[in-house]
Design a protein around this motif. Sequence first.
Motif, PDB file in Angstrom:
ATOM      1  N   LEU A 197       0.832  -1.206   0.000  1.00 45.68           N
ATOM      2  CA  LEU A 197       0.000   0.000   0.000  1.00 45.68           C
ATOM      3  C   LEU A 197       0.868   1.258   0.000  1.00 45.68           C
ATOM      4  N   GLU A 198       1.950   1.228   0.766  1.00 45.77           N
ATOM      5  CA  GLU A 198       2.851   2.378   0.787  1.00 45.77           C
ATOM      6  C   GLU A 198       3.469   2.599  -0.590  1.00 45.77           C
ATOM      7  N   MET A 199       3.800   1.517  -1.267  1.00 44.04           N
ATOM      8  CA  MET A 199       4.359   1.633  -2.612  1.00 44.04           C
ATOM      9  C   MET A 199       3.327   2.208  -3.567  1.00 44.04           C
ATOM     10  N   TYR A 200       2.074   1.739  -3.452  1.00 42.19           N
ATOM     11  CA  TYR A 200       1.006   2.277  -4.288  1.00 42.19           C
ATOM     12  C   TYR A 200       0.860   3.778  -4.059  1.00 42.19           C
ATOM     13  N   ASN A 201       0.849   4.194  -2.798  1.00 39.57           N
ATOM     14  CA  ASN A 201       0.700   5.613  -2.490  1.00 39.57           C
ATOM     15  C   ASN A 201       1.849   6.435  -3.050  1.00 39.57           C
ATOM     16  N   SER A 202       3.045   5.856  -3.098  1.00 40.43           N
ATOM     17  CA  SER A 202       4.197   6.591  -3.625  1.00 40.43           C
ATOM     18  C   SER A 202       4.071   6.841  -5.124  1.00 40.43           C
ATOM     19  N   LEU A 203       3.239   6.047  -5.807  1.00 39.70           N
ATOM     20  CA  LEU A 203       3.063   6.208  -7.251  1.00 39.70           C
ATOM     21  C   LEU A 203       1.993   7.230  -7.605  1.00 39.70           C
ATOM     22  N   LEU A 204       1.240   7.689  -6.602  1.00 41.91           N
ATOM     23  CA  LEU A 204       0.122   8.575  -6.877  1.00 41.91           C
ATOM     24  C   LEU A 204       0.566   9.933  -7.417  1.00 41.91           C
ATOM     25  N   ARG A 205       1.792  10.325  -7.128  1.00 41.39           N
ATOM     26  CA  ARG A 205       2.283  11.605  -7.635  1.00 41.39           C
ATOM     27  C   ARG A 205       2.415  11.604  -9.154  1.00 41.39           C
ATOM     28  N   SER A 206       2.694  10.415  -9.716  1.00 44.50           N
ATOM     29  CA  SER A 206       2.974  10.340 -11.144  1.00 44.50           C
ATOM     30  C   SER A 206       1.741  10.018 -11.992  1.00 44.50           C
ATOM     31  N   ASP A 207       0.661   9.584 -11.380  1.00 39.77           N
ATOM     32  CA  ASP A 207      -0.548   9.235 -12.142  1.00 39.77           C
ATOM     33  C   ASP A 207      -1.778   9.646 -11.343  1.00 39.77           C
ATOM     34  N   SER A 208      -2.392  10.744 -11.753  1.00 38.12           N
ATOM     35  CA  SER A 208      -3.515  11.296 -10.985  1.00 38.12           C
ATOM     36  C   SER A 208      -4.789  10.478 -11.121  1.00 38.12           C
TER      37      SER A 208
END
Length: 417
Positions: A328-339
């Motif tokens: 989940l933390e990894m998923y959240n870290s990707l949110l900056r690059s794909d809105s």
Amino acid sequence: MLLSAKFENIYSFNEETRILFTASKSDQLPLQVSRAEKRDDISVLRMGLIYGANASGKSNIIKCLAIIKEFALNGWNNLKYNYFKMTDEPQERSSVELEFKTDNQFFAYGVTFSKGGLLEEWLYKTGSRNDAMIFERKRNGDSWYNTIAPQFLKDEDGQFLKFLIDGTPTKGTFLSEYIKRNGKGIDAIKSTRKWFENLNIIFPHTHRTDFPFRVVNDTQFRTIMRELLIYFGTGISDLRRVESKPEELGIPDEIRQKIEESLEGKGSETGVVVHNENRFIFAEKDKSKNLKWHELKTIHKKDGSNSDYIFEMEVDRSLHPMLTLKLLEMYNSLLRSDSQMQLICTTHESNLLSTAPIRQDEVWFVEKDKKGESHLSSLCEYKPRENVQKGYLNGRYGAIPFFGELNNIHWDDEKQE
């Protein structure tokens, strides 16, 4: 992005039930919300967690999403499902509707159906202030009554659209027929179709048939998978395909023959995957068009040694709580690059309620009552001030199993000789 889903008289949902993934006004964890930027825009959550006891109805939510996706892409294809049966007067008329965001617009697509096939279909453009019909179809006996919004019937494509919707097969949907017959003039249908095509639904038994081919042929994908396996401490240093003989792989002769026949006459670098529990076995033609059988294996390295140790695939879906948290933390870290990323999942992992970065509006609970009906509630309804995990396990929000008396179980206490 999914805004909401409504179900009625399907699986364990009797009366109309709705689950929402629209965001509250809370400014907590702003990256996990796709915020409204315009007047008619709607703020959408980028994650949702659904909790509930076994057989409470969590998986039925995902099954409903899979059913409407099948309707949207392929029409009625003798879909297998159950309407709500735990009533004295069961009805066979079921309904599913999804509201979603795609191409910066909001739509609602829904279908009503029974065991005999499709009964209604509709697509609306929605917004924060009003809704606008794009098309509707309703069935009465063997006849269909179809409506397309007038603005789409004005130009030269209008006559063909009318012909197309009236000619949609009884087992088809206008959404799928429009794409199949190269319909023109209604961009909303293309956007809706694209959204459903990009909707990935994963069940416990789901297998990605392209996985072994991507590991072999896509260098970037293989690098990412290798780095993830190392990051999560699996002990796996790489993935590799290993050539084997069909008889060594335990593939029955009948299946092997069908696979070989299906690939006959096809070009190189085409193949098919055979799933056997956690094993990835695949047949592939090489550049000389010779059929080769391979199995995907894991590679381990011993400390201080350059030797490779080859093992069977060892990774399954039973994850340690800390690994789930890291995912989940990894998923959240990707949110900056794909809105437009969004993750919705069912889970029993209560640790996430106290350790993961989660908003209250992202958490839903499913509970089945004594009549066998599933009901949904949001964590926001409870306004918790305590440790959410502790409150959940103590039964404050429901959606946990309640056990009977152990003394009521009649064990066989006869002595075995």
